[in-house]
Design an enzyme around this catalytic site. Structure first.
Site, PDB file in Angstrom:
ATOM      1  N   ALA A  66       0.866  -1.183   0.000  1.00 45.34           N
ATOM      2  CA  ALA A  66       0.000   0.000   0.000  1.00 45.34           C
ATOM      3  C   ALA A  66       0.900   1.231   0.000  1.00 45.34           C
ATOM      4  O   ALA A  66       2.041   1.170   0.465  1.00 45.34           O
ATOM      5  CB  ALA A  66      -0.886  -0.007   1.245  1.00 45.34           C
ATOM      6  N   GLY A 111       0.588  -5.153   0.700  1.00 44.44           N
ATOM      7  CA  GLY A 111      -0.556  -5.270  -0.213  1.00 44.44           C
ATOM      8  C   GLY A 111      -0.194  -5.931  -1.540  1.00 44.44           C
ATOM      9  O   GLY A 111      -1.067  -6.508  -2.195  1.00 44.44           O
ATOM     10  N   GLU A 114      -0.359  -9.535  -0.845  1.00 44.22           N
ATOM     11  CA  GLU A 114      -1.780  -9.846  -0.623  1.00 44.22           C
ATOM     12  C   GLU A 114      -2.544  -9.910  -1.945  1.00 44.22           C
ATOM     13  O   GLU A 114      -3.454 -10.723  -2.116  1.00 44.22           O
ATOM     14  CB  GLU A 114      -2.384  -8.809   0.345  1.00 44.22           C
ATOM     15  CG  GLU A 114      -1.799  -8.971   1.750  1.00 44.22           C
ATOM     16  CD  GLU A 114      -2.137  -7.834   2.693  1.00 44.22           C
ATOM     17  OE1 GLU A 114      -1.826  -6.670   2.364  1.00 44.22           O
ATOM     18  OE2 GLU A 114      -2.711  -8.092   3.764  1.00 44.22           O
ATOM     19  N   GLU A 134       4.500  -5.164   7.240  1.00 44.53           N
ATOM     20  CA  GLU A 134       3.708  -4.158   7.965  1.00 44.53           C
ATOM     21  C   GLU A 134       4.163  -3.987   9.411  1.00 44.53           C
ATOM     22  O   GLU A 134       4.147  -2.884   9.956  1.00 44.53           O
ATOM     23  CB  GLU A 134       2.212  -4.539   7.931  1.00 44.53           C
ATOM     24  CG  GLU A 134       1.535  -4.308   6.584  1.00 44.53           C
ATOM     25  CD  GLU A 134       1.654  -5.478   5.624  1.00 44.53           C
ATOM     26  OE1 GLU A 134       2.488  -6.384   5.865  1.00 44.53           O
ATOM     27  OE2 GLU A 134       0.900  -5.500   4.632  1.00 44.53           O
TER      28      GLU A 134
HETATM   29  N1  CO8 Z   1       4.523   3.304  -0.689  1.00 45.63           N
HETATM   30  C1  CO8 Z   1       4.895   4.486  -1.237  1.00 45.63           C
HETATM   31  N2  CO8 Z   1       6.066   4.656  -1.874  1.00 45.63           N
HETATM   32  C2  CO8 Z   1       6.902   3.591  -1.959  1.00 45.63           C
HETATM   33  C3  CO8 Z   1       6.561   2.338  -1.437  1.00 45.63           C
HETATM   34  C4  CO8 Z   1       5.307   2.210  -0.769  1.00 45.63           C
HETATM   35  N3  CO8 Z   1       4.867   1.047  -0.262  1.00 45.63           N
HETATM   36  N4  CO8 Z   1       7.582   1.487  -1.664  1.00 45.63           N
HETATM   37  C5  CO8 Z   1       8.521   2.188  -2.332  1.00 45.63           C
HETATM   38  N5  CO8 Z   1       8.121   3.457  -2.516  1.00 45.63           N
HETATM   39  C6  CO8 Z   1       8.841   4.547  -3.195  1.00 45.63           C
HETATM   40  C7  CO8 Z   1       9.995   5.057  -2.352  1.00 45.63           C
HETATM   41  O1  CO8 Z   1       9.540   5.992  -1.400  1.00 45.63           O
HETATM   42  C8  CO8 Z   1      10.880   5.676  -3.419  1.00 45.63           C
HETATM   43  O2  CO8 Z   1      10.336   6.925  -3.776  1.00 45.63           O
HETATM   44  P1  CO8 Z   1      11.318   8.198  -4.016  1.00 45.63           P
HETATM   45  O3  CO8 Z   1      12.198   7.786  -5.183  1.00 45.63           O
HETATM   46  O4  CO8 Z   1      10.370   9.306  -4.343  1.00 45.63           O
HETATM   47  O5  CO8 Z   1      12.099   8.370  -2.762  1.00 45.63           O
HETATM   48  C9  CO8 Z   1      10.684   4.744  -4.606  1.00 45.63           C
HETATM   49  O6  CO8 Z   1       9.468   4.035  -4.369  1.00 45.63           O
HETATM   50  C10 CO8 Z   1      11.813   3.721  -4.727  1.00 45.63           C
HETATM   51  O7  CO8 Z   1      11.927   3.047  -3.495  1.00 45.63           O
HETATM   52  P2  CO8 Z   1      13.320   2.924  -2.683  1.00 45.63           P
HETATM   53  O8  CO8 Z   1      14.226   4.082  -3.021  1.00 45.63           O
HETATM   54  O9  CO8 Z   1      12.985   2.703  -1.258  1.00 45.63           O
HETATM   55  O10 CO8 Z   1      13.912   1.603  -3.353  1.00 45.63           O
HETATM   56  P3  CO8 Z   1      14.906   0.558  -2.666  1.00 45.63           P
HETATM   57  O11 CO8 Z   1      15.339  -0.366  -3.771  1.00 45.63           O
HETATM   58  O12 CO8 Z   1      15.947   1.250  -1.865  1.00 45.63           O
HETATM   59  O13 CO8 Z   1      13.977  -0.265  -1.638  1.00 45.63           O
HETATM   60  C11 CO8 Z   1      12.012  -1.457  -0.955  1.00 45.63           C
HETATM   61  C12 CO8 Z   1      12.929  -1.040  -2.127  1.00 45.63           C
HETATM   62  C13 CO8 Z   1      12.754  -2.423  -0.027  1.00 45.63           C
HETATM   63  C14 CO8 Z   1      10.804  -2.164  -1.569  1.00 45.63           C
HETATM   64  C15 CO8 Z   1      11.587  -0.196  -0.156  1.00 45.63           C
HETATM   65  O14 CO8 Z   1      11.100   0.769  -1.080  1.00 45.63           O
HETATM   66  C16 CO8 Z   1      10.507  -0.453   0.854  1.00 45.63           C
HETATM   67  O15 CO8 Z   1      10.796  -0.979   1.915  1.00 45.63           O
HETATM   68  N6  CO8 Z   1       9.254  -0.089   0.528  1.00 45.63           N
HETATM   69  C17 CO8 Z   1       8.147  -0.240   1.458  1.00 45.63           C
HETATM   70  C18 CO8 Z   1       7.684  -1.682   1.520  1.00 45.63           C
HETATM   71  C19 CO8 Z   1       6.590  -1.855   2.534  1.00 45.63           C
HETATM   72  O16 CO8 Z   1       6.762  -1.613   3.721  1.00 45.63           O
HETATM   73  N7  CO8 Z   1       5.412  -2.287   2.072  1.00 45.63           N
HETATM   74  C20 CO8 Z   1       4.236  -2.495   2.916  1.00 45.63           C
HETATM   75  C21 CO8 Z   1       3.395  -1.264   2.916  1.00 45.63           C
HETATM   76  S1  CO8 Z   1       2.067  -1.348   4.069  1.00 45.63           S
HETATM   77  C22 CO8 Z   1       0.907  -2.321   3.305  1.00 45.63           C
HETATM   78  O17 CO8 Z   1       1.074  -2.799   2.211  1.00 45.63           O
HETATM   79  C23 CO8 Z   1      -0.340  -2.543   4.088  1.00 45.63           C
HETATM   80  C24 CO8 Z   1      -1.485  -3.046   3.224  1.00 45.63           C
HETATM   81  C25 CO8 Z   1      -2.782  -2.944   3.975  1.00 45.63           C
HETATM   82  C26 CO8 Z   1      -3.179  -1.530   4.184  1.00 45.63           C
HETATM   83  C27 CO8 Z   1      -4.436  -1.421   4.996  1.00 45.63           C
HETATM   84  C28 CO8 Z   1      -4.979  -0.011   4.962  1.00 45.63           C
HETATM   85  C29 CO8 Z   1      -5.291   0.571   6.274  1.00 45.63           C
END
Ligand code: CO8
Length: 263
Positions: A66, A111, A114, A134
């Site tokens: 998400a 997500g 999921e 998460e």
């Molecule tokens: N949301 C928003 N932006 C994201 C997300 C995300 N989930 N993942 C990556 N991005 C963005 C980064 O912020 C970055 O943006 P910018 O270039 O503007 O800084 C761009 O994508 C590239 O990402 P990274 O520079 O971080 O790339 P890396 O190769 O260094 O890292 C990762 C890749 C490991 C995937 C890292 O980006 C990361 O950890 N992302 C988050 C992963 C995560 O925690 N996902 C779970 C999210 S929570 C969820 O899914 C809950 C679902 C249920 C919700 C229920 C609603 C209430």
């Protein structure tokens, strides 16, 4: 219909939906969920589509979860509505009558995992990573991960993933039964399309009946599930697909399934 956050293509009876926010690693924001819901309706109504493939734009991610920038702003009521919105669209995906394959070409986190879990099966490239991170954000999975993951890989393995937030490699995911096949990144779409084409060439009625009875049977006891299979089997026998498939075997020729429901 054109979408801002999704690409849609239809070729040889196979639709491909591509999550298309590569700068944010295809993170699921509200607009993407709304558009995905409409795209699934569009696909469900298109009789030419026999199989759906889901994948992510770019080389890094299927879906990295998400959109955390949106999540961070939500109060509890808004979070409930957002979680419900995700559940509704992912349940719609799972309930689609045609087979759905996830082609996971990089990160499938939160997500994203999921979403893949609601597909009928998953093929992954060697660089894929699966996880429910998460817990590291101070929250829990909210798009069905606590429910679909244990049903697929078992309670304890699912708990380990959910409670640590650790990621699995594609090979580890395959060993756990989360992924059916692992390929080189450049071979992923070819492999998925090969399997999708094999399914698209089968009869529409038995494809639909088989998927429906497997899914419905998972929520009931064995005897009830077997009774559902008996009924679905009988219904299939009323379809032109059953007449064509069995006649073709007897006549020693290849079957040609019409794809229609008329009988
Ligand atoms: N949301 C928003 N932006 C994201 C997300 C995300 N989930 N993942 C990556 N991005 C963005 C980064 O912020 C970055 O943006 P910018 O270039 O503007 O800084 C761009 O994508 C590239 O990402 P990274 O520079 O971080 O790339 P890396 O190769 O260094 O890292 C990762 C890749 C490991 C995937 C890292 O980006 C990361 O950890 N992302 C988050 C992963 C995560 O925690 N996902 C779970 C999210 S929570 C969820 O899914 C809950 C679902 C249920 C919700 C229920 C609603 C209430």
């Amino acid at each position: 219909m054109a979408y801002e956050t999704l690409l849609i293509s239809i070729e040889n009876n196979i639709a491909t939906l591509t999550f298309n926010r590569p700068k944010a690693l295809n993170a699921l924001n509200g607009m993407l969920l709304t558009e995905l819901s409409s795209a699934l309706d569009e696909i469900a109504q298109n009789d030419d589509v026999r199989v759906l493939i889901l994948t992510g734009a770019g080389e890094k991610a299927f879906v990295a979860g998400a959109d955390i920038t949106e999540l961070a702003t939500l109060n509890p009521l808004q979070a409930k509505l957002f979680s419900k919105k995700g559940h509704d669209v992912i349940s719609k995906l799972q309930a689609l009558s045609i087979p759905v394959v996830a082609a996971v070409n990089g990160f499938a986190l939160g997500g994203g995992s999921e979403m893949a879990l609601a597909c009928d099966f998953i093929y992954a490239s060697e660089n894929a990573k699966f996880g429910l991170p998460e817990i590291t954000l101070g929250i829990i999975p909210g798009f069905g991960g606590t429910q679909r993951l244990p049903r697929l890989i078992g309670t304890n393995r699912a708990k380990e993933m959910i409670l640590t937030g650790n990621m699995l490699s594609a090979t580890e995911a395959k060993e756990m039964g989360l992924v059916n096949k692992v390929t080189a990144p450049e071979a992923l779409m070819d492999e998925v399309i090969k399997t999708a084409s094999a399914m698209a060439s089968k009869g529409r009625v038995p494809l639909r009946a088989a998927k429906q009875v497997v899914n419905a049977g998972l929520g009931v006891d064995l005897a009830t599930g077997c009774a559902m299979e008996v009924d679905a089997f009988a219904l299939c026998m009323a379809s032109p697909d059953a007449k064509e498939g069995t006649s073709a075997f007897v006549e020693k020729r290849k079957p040609t399934f019409s794809g229609g429901y008329e009988g």
